[in-house]
Design a protein around this motif. Structure first.
Motif, mmCIF file in Angstrom:
data_model
loop_
_atom_site.group_PDB
_atom_site.id
_atom_site.type_symbol
_atom_site.label_atom_id
_atom_site.label_comp_id
_atom_site.label_asym_id
_atom_site.label_seq_id
_atom_site.Cartn_x
_atom_site.Cartn_y
_atom_site.Cartn_z
ATOM 1 N N GLU A 16 38.736 -36.154 -12.372
ATOM 2 C CA GLU A 16 39.464 -35.301 -11.435
ATOM 3 C C GLU A 16 38.449 -34.602 -10.549
ATOM 4 O OE1 GLU A 16 43.368 -33.510 -13.362
ATOM 5 O OE2 GLU A 16 41.686 -33.264 -14.733
ATOM 6 N N GLU A 71 42.247 -32.775 -7.935
ATOM 7 C CA GLU A 71 42.452 -31.819 -9.009
ATOM 8 C C GLU A 71 43.903 -31.366 -9.093
ATOM 9 O OE1 GLU A 71 41.945 -29.266 -5.380
ATOM 10 O OE2 GLU A 71 41.331 -31.236 -6.091
ATOM 11 N N GLN A 72 44.298 -30.880 -10.277
ATOM 12 C CA GLN A 72 45.622 -30.322 -10.471
ATOM 13 C C GLN A 72 45.846 -29.170 -9.496
ATOM 14 O OE1 GLN A 72 48.274 -30.915 -12.208
ATOM 15 N NE2 GLN A 72 47.711 -32.337 -13.836
ATOM 16 N N ARG A 88 47.843 -34.228 -5.177
ATOM 17 C CA ARG A 88 48.199 -34.459 -6.586
ATOM 18 C C ARG A 88 49.670 -34.119 -6.831
ATOM 19 N NH1 ARG A 88 44.850 -34.352 -11.237
ATOM 20 N NH2 ARG A 88 46.123 -34.797 -13.080
ATOM 21 N N SER A 89 50.148 -33.027 -6.230
ATOM 22 C CA SER A 89 51.536 -32.606 -6.437
ATOM 23 C C SER A 89 52.525 -33.631 -5.906
ATOM 24 C CB SER A 89 51.775 -31.249 -5.762
ATOM 25 O OG SER A 89 50.953 -30.246 -6.330
ATOM 26 N N GLU A 92 52.575 -36.684 -8.270
ATOM 27 C CA GLU A 92 53.241 -36.430 -9.544
ATOM 28 C C GLU A 92 54.759 -36.290 -9.374
ATOM 29 O OE1 GLU A 92 51.200 -33.032 -11.120
ATOM 30 O OE2 GLU A 92 49.600 -34.253 -12.021
#
Length: 299
Positions: free
Chosen positions: A223, A195-196, A201-202, A205
């Motif tokens: 997600e 998930e964001q 995820r960070s 990205e």
């Protein structure tokens, strides 16, 4: 100003260098330097005379030294006075760990640590970073282990060990037969992601942006809120993913998933420990963190 900074200042003076003090305190040299600079900023004056070969106390530093020593002696006397009330908790370590660390990294390390340190018992809570920080601030945890850097005025953060995210595909996926592949090759396929806001995820990205690629252009079909759920979705051939290599060792050994090397990207990251600036870590916590650093390697 806090006791932690005075303790570091005293140790730097006693050991004669920032690097030697860092080894003694089980900290990184930049962290030691940062704490001394914070103390200098507080007083508005330099405490050390620095040169390329050595450091020495300034006049202000020599004035501060006996007060720092008295504070350390007072803290030791306080510990001794209270030890009768805390004897039953001796060797008990309470820590929080974020999901990937708590579920996939630490379990393999707890066994060897327990054999080396049978007198230390560990109570670990697996939760997100915000929850870990909240419980540390409430003095319910000694320290936490997290997957991404955070900033909090009351906390100290130190790198502990490294990790690497990898491209993970089902065993029968077309990319499984090609080694290595490019990011452009991978981005042609649908993704299942954490998930964001998650550490995993960070990191992913940030690396894409560094390569001039827009994470928003990925074809994300799902997600999910845990690494276990992501792995299950990839096994079911719903998509491919980028997650910690340490989390798929079992599935790779069973032939369910495959790690695919990327020719033009590397998703390395650090895991960090966090604790209150105003609190000295118990010896059990220092012992555990030293063990992790000594055994640290990219998984």
């Amino acid at each position: 100003m806090n006791f932690h900074q005075l303790h570091i200042f005293y140790t730097v003076s006693e050991r004669g260098s920032f690097s030697a003090a860092a080894q003694t305190l089980h900290m990184t040299q930049p962290a030691v330097t940062m704490q001394v600079q914070a103390l200098e900023d507080y007083f508005g004056i330099k405490l050390f005379n620095r040169s390329t070969k050595k450091i020495s106390l300034s006049e202000a530093g020599r004035t501060l030294m006996p007060y720092a020593l008295r504070s350390i002696q007072l803290m030791r006397e306080t510990d001794q006075a209270m030890s009768a009330f805390t004897h039953m908790l001796e060797g008990r370590l309470q820590l929080g760990a974020s999901l990937t660390i708590g579920e996939y990294v630490l379990p393999r390390m707890l066994g060897p640590f327990a054999k080396q340190n049978p007198h230390i018992s560990i109570m670990m809570k697996v939760m997100n970073t915000a929850q870990i920080m909240d419980e540390i601030l409430k003095h319910q945890l000694n320290f936490g282990l997290i997957e991404a850097p955070v900033s909090h005025p009351d906390m100290v953060m130190e790198p502990v060990m490294g990790d690497e995210l990898k491209l993970i595909v089902p065993a029968g996926h077309p990319l499984a037969q090609r080694q290595p592949v490019t990011l452009a090759d991978a981005l042609e396929y649908p993704f299942v992601l954490r998930e964001q806001g998650s550490g995993t995820r960070s990191v992913m990205e940030e690396e894409l942006l560094a390569r001039g690629l827009d994470p928003g252009a990925m074809r994300i079909v799902m997600e999910l809120g845990s690494t276990g759920a992501v792995k299950s979705a990839v096994e079911a051939e719903l998509g491919i993913t980028i997650i910690s290599a340490s989390s798929v060792k079992h599935e790779v050994a069973l032939g369910l998933l495959k790690i695919v090397d990327l020719a033009d990207a590397s998703f390395k990251r650090q895991y960090y420990s966090i604790h209150l600036k105003s609190t000295l870590l118990p010896i059990s916590a220092v012992t555990f963190l030293t063990f992790l650093r000594e055994h640290a390697a990219y998984h």
